[in-house]
Design a protein around this motif. Sequence first.
Motif, mmCIF file in Angstrom:
data_model
loop_
_atom_site.group_PDB
_atom_site.id
_atom_site.type_symbol
_atom_site.label_atom_id
_atom_site.label_comp_id
_atom_site.label_asym_id
_atom_site.label_seq_id
_atom_site.Cartn_x
_atom_site.Cartn_y
_atom_site.Cartn_z
ATOM 1 N N UNK A 92 0.811 -1.212 0.000
ATOM 2 C CA UNK A 92 0.000 0.000 0.000
ATOM 3 C C UNK A 92 0.851 1.271 0.000
ATOM 4 N N UNK A 93 2.120 1.121 -0.315
ATOM 5 C CA UNK A 93 2.957 2.288 -0.565
ATOM 6 C C UNK A 93 3.595 2.923 0.645
ATOM 7 N N UNK A 94 3.529 2.273 1.817
ATOM 8 C CA UNK A 94 4.168 2.828 3.010
ATOM 9 C C UNK A 94 5.652 2.483 3.021
ATOM 10 N N UNK A 95 6.427 3.308 3.699
ATOM 11 C CA UNK A 95 7.866 3.045 3.805
ATOM 12 C C UNK A 95 8.265 2.606 5.214
ATOM 13 N N UNK A 96 7.293 2.430 6.110
ATOM 14 C CA UNK A 96 7.567 1.960 7.468
ATOM 15 C C UNK A 96 6.421 1.065 7.917
ATOM 16 N N UNK A 97 6.628 0.395 9.062
ATOM 17 C CA UNK A 97 5.584 -0.478 9.584
ATOM 18 C C UNK A 97 5.716 -1.919 9.128
ATOM 19 N N UNK A 98 6.848 -2.274 8.532
ATOM 20 C CA UNK A 98 7.091 -3.649 8.096
ATOM 21 C C UNK A 98 8.594 -3.896 8.111
ATOM 22 N N UNK A 99 8.957 -5.185 8.064
ATOM 23 C CA UNK A 99 10.374 -5.555 8.080
ATOM 24 C C UNK A 99 10.928 -5.520 6.663
ATOM 25 N N UNK A 100 11.890 -4.651 6.454
ATOM 26 C CA UNK A 100 12.510 -4.516 5.139
ATOM 27 C C UNK A 100 13.589 -5.581 4.966
ATOM 28 N N UNK A 101 13.627 -6.192 3.788
ATOM 29 C CA UNK A 101 14.690 -7.138 3.460
ATOM 30 C C UNK A 101 15.926 -6.318 3.092
ATOM 31 N N UNK A 102 16.678 -5.910 4.113
ATOM 32 C CA UNK A 102 17.802 -5.006 3.895
ATOM 33 C C UNK A 102 18.911 -5.639 3.077
ATOM 34 N N UNK A 103 19.156 -6.939 3.292
ATOM 35 C CA UNK A 103 20.219 -7.607 2.541
ATOM 36 C C UNK A 103 19.927 -7.543 1.042
ATOM 37 N N UNK A 104 18.692 -7.799 0.682
ATOM 38 C CA UNK A 104 18.325 -7.738 -0.737
ATOM 39 C C UNK A 104 18.344 -6.300 -1.241
ATOM 40 N N UNK A 105 17.857 -5.386 -0.425
ATOM 41 C CA UNK A 105 17.819 -3.972 -0.807
ATOM 42 C C UNK A 105 19.210 -3.484 -1.184
ATOM 43 N N UNK A 106 20.188 -3.769 -0.327
ATOM 44 C CA UNK A 106 21.531 -3.252 -0.589
ATOM 45 C C UNK A 106 22.279 -4.074 -1.634
ATOM 46 N N UNK A 107 21.915 -5.348 -1.777
ATOM 47 C CA UNK A 107 22.503 -6.128 -2.870
ATOM 48 C C UNK A 107 22.060 -5.561 -4.220
ATOM 49 N N UNK A 108 20.786 -5.204 -4.326
ATOM 50 C CA UNK A 108 20.290 -4.604 -5.566
ATOM 51 C C UNK A 108 20.892 -3.221 -5.790
ATOM 52 N N UNK A 109 21.139 -2.503 -4.707
ATOM 53 C CA UNK A 109 21.701 -1.154 -4.836
ATOM 54 C C UNK A 109 23.061 -1.170 -5.512
ATOM 55 N N UNK A 110 23.813 -2.254 -5.351
ATOM 56 C CA UNK A 110 25.155 -2.302 -5.935
ATOM 57 C C UNK A 110 25.119 -2.297 -7.461
#
Length: 202
Positions: free
Chosen positions: A14-32
Motif C-alpha cells: 500500500x505504498x508505506x515506507x515503514x511499519x514492516x520488516x525490510x529485506x535489507x540484505x536484498x535492498x543493498x545487494x540490488x543497490x550495488x
Amino acid sequence: MRPHVVAQLAISLDGATSGFDVDLARFYALATLWQEDVTLVDAATIVAQENEVRAAPRRGTRADGPLLAVVDDRARIQTWDALRELGYWSDVLALYADRTPPRPPDATTRELVTGYEDVDLLEALTALGRRGVRTVRVESPTLTSTCLDQELVDELALLIHPVLTGGEPWYDTRRLNLQHAGTEVFKDGVIWIRYCVHPECR
C-alpha cells in the motif's frame, strides 16, 4: 550537467515506507547494480540511526566505496567521524546552506554550501557533476519526494514487500510520467520494479 539520479525505496503493497520488516540484505545487494558514486540521504535518516552508528564497529573508510552526502541544512549530524569509519563509504560530505548554523572551528568534515535557507539540491547535484560524479543514489523517502517534486530523479526503483500496513503512501506517483523499465519477482513474493522518470534514462 548534473549526474544520473536513481531513487531506491523499500515499500509495502500500500505504498508505506515503514511499519514492516525490510529485506535489507536484498535492498543493498540490488543497490550495488548502479555502482553509485554518491549515496544521498537527508539528516533525518542519519539522526534516526545515530545510536546505532555510534555503537557500530569502525572499519575505516572504503577506498572504492561511494561518497556519503548528507543534506543537513540545520547542522543536526553529530556523528560525521563515525559515519566515515563505518566501512561503507570512501568519505562523507555535508551539504549545507548559507543559513546553516556555524560548525565547530575544528570541524574536519568536507562541506558543500548551496542555497540560502535550505540546500539547493539542483545546485548541489550540478556541483557534484562538475567533480566527476556520474551516478547518485537517493534512498530517503522524504528526500526522494523532494527530488521528484524538483524533477531531479531520472530512475525510480521500488522493492515492494507483500504486506499491507495501513500507512500513508510515500508519494502520489500519479503525478509522474513513469516508463516501466523492468520487473523481477522473488520467491518470497517481494517484487523489484524499476521505472524511468524521464525517457532519457533508458
